[in-house]
Structure formats: structure tokens, C-alpha cells
Design an enzyme around this catalytic site. Structure first.
Site, PDB file in Angstrom:
ATOM      1  N   SER A  29     -67.552  12.141 -37.916  1.00 24.77           N
ATOM      2  CA  SER A  29     -68.098  13.485 -37.711  1.00 24.77           C
ATOM      3  C   SER A  29     -69.557  13.644 -38.132  1.00 24.77           C
ATOM      4  O   SER A  29     -70.216  14.574 -37.681  1.00 24.77           O
ATOM      5  CB  SER A  29     -67.244  14.530 -38.424  1.00 24.77           C
ATOM      6  OG  SER A  29     -67.441  14.471 -39.816  1.00 24.77           O
ATOM      7  N   LYS A  85     -70.168  17.893 -44.415  1.00 26.40           N
ATOM      8  CA  LYS A  85     -70.832  18.484 -43.251  1.00 26.40           C
ATOM      9  C   LYS A  85     -72.246  18.898 -43.660  1.00 26.40           C
ATOM     10  O   LYS A  85     -72.600  18.916 -44.822  1.00 26.40           O
ATOM     11  CB  LYS A  85     -70.082  19.731 -42.746  1.00 26.40           C
ATOM     12  CG  LYS A  85     -68.631  19.514 -42.384  1.00 26.40           C
ATOM     13  CD  LYS A  85     -68.430  18.657 -41.167  1.00 26.40           C
ATOM     14  CE  LYS A  85     -66.938  18.453 -40.910  1.00 26.40           C
ATOM     15  NZ  LYS A  85     -66.640  17.146 -40.405  1.00 26.40           N
TER      16      LYS A  85
END
Length: 188
Positions: A46, A96
């Protein structure tokens, strides 16, 4: 004539001193890991191309005692509530990039992420997002976070806002593998 006396420590004194040294070292390690920095690994794709699966990173825990997270920071955090309802463990760590902070409006359309009606320049992403997200304002005490691999990231565009209290720390460097070693500068 008597035997010379030596002041060498007994076997038990040596063992006690070694145990004390090991105990102090473990305590120092625990304190550093709890309050200063810790090592983590990247579990998924990711965050590509910034971070790759199995990269090892340093997460520092001091910065956010003096300032709030800022756009571009790469944060490591515990699973937010909605993901817990989807089967993620509460103590699972995710990573993230901060895209929008409290009070900012974020949207995704036309292949761009928009913050406060301005498209972000994001040279660090794998490819432009292939989805849309209607404009929403980030509430107080929350962040909007996304993976750099926009189209292959389970992030705020799916599960919503990240409570700032879930943040473990800020990723600052990759130390393994050797060909990925380097500082992770915040980019906004």
C-alpha cells in the site's frame, strides 16, 4: 607461609553483576521502545513506491508531543474502529501518509486528490487514483490518510478518518534492505 589473598569476585558476584547489567539493558531498551522509537516492518504494497513489503523502518514517537501531524507525514497507527469491525485486530499497526488534517476538505476526482479545492502534487504515488470520493471535511481530532499506492491501499477513502489518538509515531527512516536505506522526508 599463607596463600596470598585475592580480591577477585566470587562466581555469584559475577552472575549477579551480569544479571544486573542485562536487566538494566532490557529496561533501557523497553523505555526507548515505549517512549522514543521502535522498529516496524511494512506488511503490504500500500505504500509503494516509497516503502515496499518487508522494508524495515524506524518509527519515532517524540515529534507529536510538540506538534500535530502534518500533511505529508508518514504515520504508523493502530487500527481505527471501522477496520476493527472488518476483522482487523485493535493492536495491529498500519502505515499511511497524512493527506488532510482537521478542518481541511478533501476529495478525489479527475485522477487527483484535492485538498481545499486544490489538487495535490504527489510525485511519490505509484499512479493517479482511479476512483472518486466526494468532498468531505476532516473533523477535529482526526486525519485523512492514504497509501502512496493509491489504487491498492485500504485507507481513509475506504474506512474514513483516522483518530489522532491512534497514532503510534512518525516513520522517519528505512534501514533494511540496504538498497532502500534512507530518510523518509515528509512530502506535501
Amino acid at each position: 607461609m599463607s596463600a596470598p589473598t585475592t580480591n577477585s569476585p566470587s562466581r555469584w558476584q559475577v552472575l549477579r553483576n551480569n544479571a544486573l547489567t542485562i536487566g538494566v539493558a532490557l529496561l533501557i531498551t523497553l523505555l526507548i521502545r515505549t517512549f522514543v522509537a521502535e522498529s516496524r516492518f511494512i506488511p503490504s504494497e500500500s505504500m509503494e513506491p516509497t516503502l515496499w513489503p518487508n522494508d524495515r523502518i524506524v518509527v519515532e514517537k517524540i515529534t507529536y508531543r510538540w506538534r500535530s501531524p502534518q500533511r505529508g507525514d508518514i504515520v504508523v497507527f493502530y487500527t481505527p474502529p471501522l477496520l476493527q469491525t472488518m476483522g482487523y485486530k485493535a493492536d495491529q499497526a498500519l502505515i499511511k501518509r497524512v493527506i488532510a488534517i482537521a478542518g481541511e476538505t478533501v476529495a478525489v476526482h479527475d485522477g487527483y486528490v484535492w485538498v481545499n479545492d486544490r489538487p495535490l502534487e504527489e510525485p511519490y504515488i505509484t499512479e493517479p487514483p482511479l476512483y472518486t470520493l466526494p468532498a468531505m471535511t476532516v473533523p477535529e481530532g482526526m486525519l485523512f490518510v492514504m497509501g502512496d499506492n493509491r489504487n491498492h491501499s485500504n485507507d481513509s477513502h475506504i474506512w474514513g478518518f483516522l483518530p489522532t489518538q491512534n497514532i503510534i509515531g512518525r516513520a522517519i527512516a528505512c534501514y533494511w534492505p540496504l538498497n532502500h536505506v534512507g530518510y523518509l522526508a515528509s512530502k506535501s
